[in-house]
Write an enzyme that holds these catalytic residues in place. Structure first.
Site, short mmCIF file in Angstrom:
data_model
loop_
_atom_site.label_atom_id
_atom_site.label_comp_id
_atom_site.label_asym_id
_atom_site.label_seq_id
_atom_site.Cartn_x
_atom_site.Cartn_y
_atom_site.Cartn_z
N THR A 31 21.03 -29.92 17.98
CA THR A 31 22.12 -29.07 17.45
C THR A 31 22.27 -27.83 18.32
O THR A 31 21.28 -27.30 18.82
CB THR A 31 21.78 -28.65 16.00
OG1 THR A 31 21.69 -29.83 15.20
CG2 THR A 31 22.84 -27.74 15.41
N GLY A 32 23.51 -27.37 18.46
CA GLY A 32 23.75 -26.14 19.21
C GLY A 32 24.70 -26.38 20.36
O GLY A 32 25.18 -27.50 20.57
N SER A 33 24.96 -25.33 21.12
CA SER A 33 25.97 -25.45 22.17
C SER A 33 25.53 -26.38 23.30
O SER A 33 26.34 -27.13 23.85
CB SER A 33 26.32 -24.06 22.72
OG SER A 33 25.18 -23.41 23.22
N THR A 34 24.24 -26.37 23.63
CA THR A 34 23.76 -27.25 24.72
C THR A 34 23.74 -28.69 24.22
O THR A 34 24.14 -29.61 24.96
CB THR A 34 22.36 -26.81 25.21
OG1 THR A 34 22.31 -25.38 25.26
CG2 THR A 34 22.08 -27.36 26.59
N GLY A 98 16.01 -23.00 16.06
CA GLY A 98 16.56 -22.69 14.75
C GLY A 98 17.59 -21.59 14.76
O GLY A 98 18.04 -21.16 13.70
N GLU A 106 15.87 -30.83 12.83
CA GLU A 106 15.49 -30.96 14.24
C GLU A 106 14.02 -31.34 14.35
O GLU A 106 13.64 -32.22 15.14
CB GLU A 106 15.74 -29.65 14.99
CG GLU A 106 17.21 -29.33 15.16
CD GLU A 106 17.48 -27.96 15.76
OE1 GLU A 106 18.60 -27.74 16.20
OE2 GLU A 106 16.57 -27.11 15.79
N LYS A 124 16.42 -19.19 28.81
CA LYS A 124 15.56 -19.53 27.66
C LYS A 124 14.07 -19.61 28.03
O LYS A 124 13.22 -19.68 27.14
CB LYS A 124 16.00 -20.88 27.07
CG LYS A 124 17.47 -20.99 26.71
CD LYS A 124 17.82 -20.12 25.54
CE LYS A 124 19.26 -20.24 25.09
NZ LYS A 124 19.63 -21.49 24.49
C1 5RP Z 1 19.67 -24.91 16.50
C2 5RP Z 1 18.71 -24.84 17.64
C3 5RP Z 1 19.28 -24.85 19.01
O1 5RP Z 1 18.64 -25.82 19.75
C4 5RP Z 1 19.06 -23.51 19.63
O2 5RP Z 1 19.59 -22.52 18.78
C5 5RP Z 1 19.70 -23.44 21.00
O3 5RP Z 1 21.09 -23.43 20.88
P1 5RP Z 1 22.05 -23.27 22.12
O4 5RP Z 1 21.97 -24.55 22.89
O5 5RP Z 1 23.41 -23.04 21.50
O6 5RP Z 1 21.59 -22.09 22.92
O7 5RP Z 1 17.52 -24.80 17.48
O8 5RP Z 1 19.03 -24.83 15.27
#
Ligand code: 5RP
Length: 222
Positions: A31-34, A98, A106, A124
């Site tokens: 989940t998330g943008s990536t 999260g 997840e 990151k």
């Molecule tokens: C969501 C997550 C995502 O993996 C984490 O927040 C990274 O998100 P992004 O790819 O948008 O930076 O743990 O619960």
């Protein structure tokens, strides 16, 4: 040459993750943008996979929007690979996750998968976890109790206002931690009655990190 944006790096790692997806399998999807970039890449090879297990309602919706079948974890059998982002990751492959509030599902899908491929842009990668507030999913009636326990552990909990998880719970974001022993803290937090999951992914970390850098995608392994 034009500098790569953060989104360019996320797209590059999402593309690189496709090489870790075996033919004819059910893929675990984060989940998330990536992870969203990964879903978009997965759509390009959807004829080669059987379907996906989603770690959130949002990812399920995006997968279905691309015509990828979303399978329940209970019906999925073995999942060879789980692909997801992280809010922070160390070279030991321990993560804080999260930020999007999907940590519990997840963690379940990651645990049920053979290989965890983490996809991140270079921002990151950290030496010590904790600068990003550590999310804890909490049963609503335990919110104040857990907050007091977290203070005893040295953190400053803050309720994520106006947010309910896909499981109907609340999130406490814990600020001010410098997490020197992530396995120990993950275990300790999970012992508190009322905690559903915490966002430390250290007991089951990533197996592969695909890191998007201005020089291209770097692969790190545990
Ligand atoms: C969501 C997550 C995502 O993996 C984490 O927040 C990274 O998100 P992004 O790819 O948008 O930076 O743990 O619960």
């Amino acid at each position: 040459m034009m500098a790569l944006s953060q989104d360019d790096m996320k797209r590059a790692v999402a593309q690189a993750a496709i090489a870790h997806v075996p033919t004819d399998c059910i893929v675990g999807v984060g989940t998330g943008s990536t992870a969203n970039f990964f879903i978009d890449e997965l759509a390009k090879i959807k004829g080669k996979i059987r379907g996906a297990v989603a770690s959130s309602e949002a990812s399920a919706k995006r997968l279905q929007g691309h015509g990828i079948e979303v399978v329940s974890l209970n019906d999925a059998g073995d999942i060879p690979v789980y692909v997801d982002g992280a809010d922070e990751i160390t070279r030991h492959m321990h993560m804080v996750k999260g930020g999007g509030g999907a940590l519990t599902r997840e963690k379940i899908v990651a645990a049920a998968s053979k290989k965890f491929v983490c996809v991140c842009d270079a921002s990151k990668l950290v030496d010590v976890l904790g600068k990003f507030p550590l999310p804890i999913e909490v049963i609503p009636m335990a919110r104040s109790y857990i907050a007091r326990e977290v203070v005893k552990l040295g953190g400053q909990p803050k309720l994520r206002e106006g947010f309910t998880t896909d499981n109907g719970n609340v999130i406490l974001d814990v600020h001010g931690l410098s997490i020197m022993n992530p396995v120990e803290l993950e275990t300790a937090l999970n012992q508190l009655p009322g905690v559903v999951t915490n966002g430390l992914f250290a007991r089951r970390g990533a197996d592969v990190l695909l890191l998007g850098t201005p020089e291209g995608v770097k692969t790190l392994t545990a």
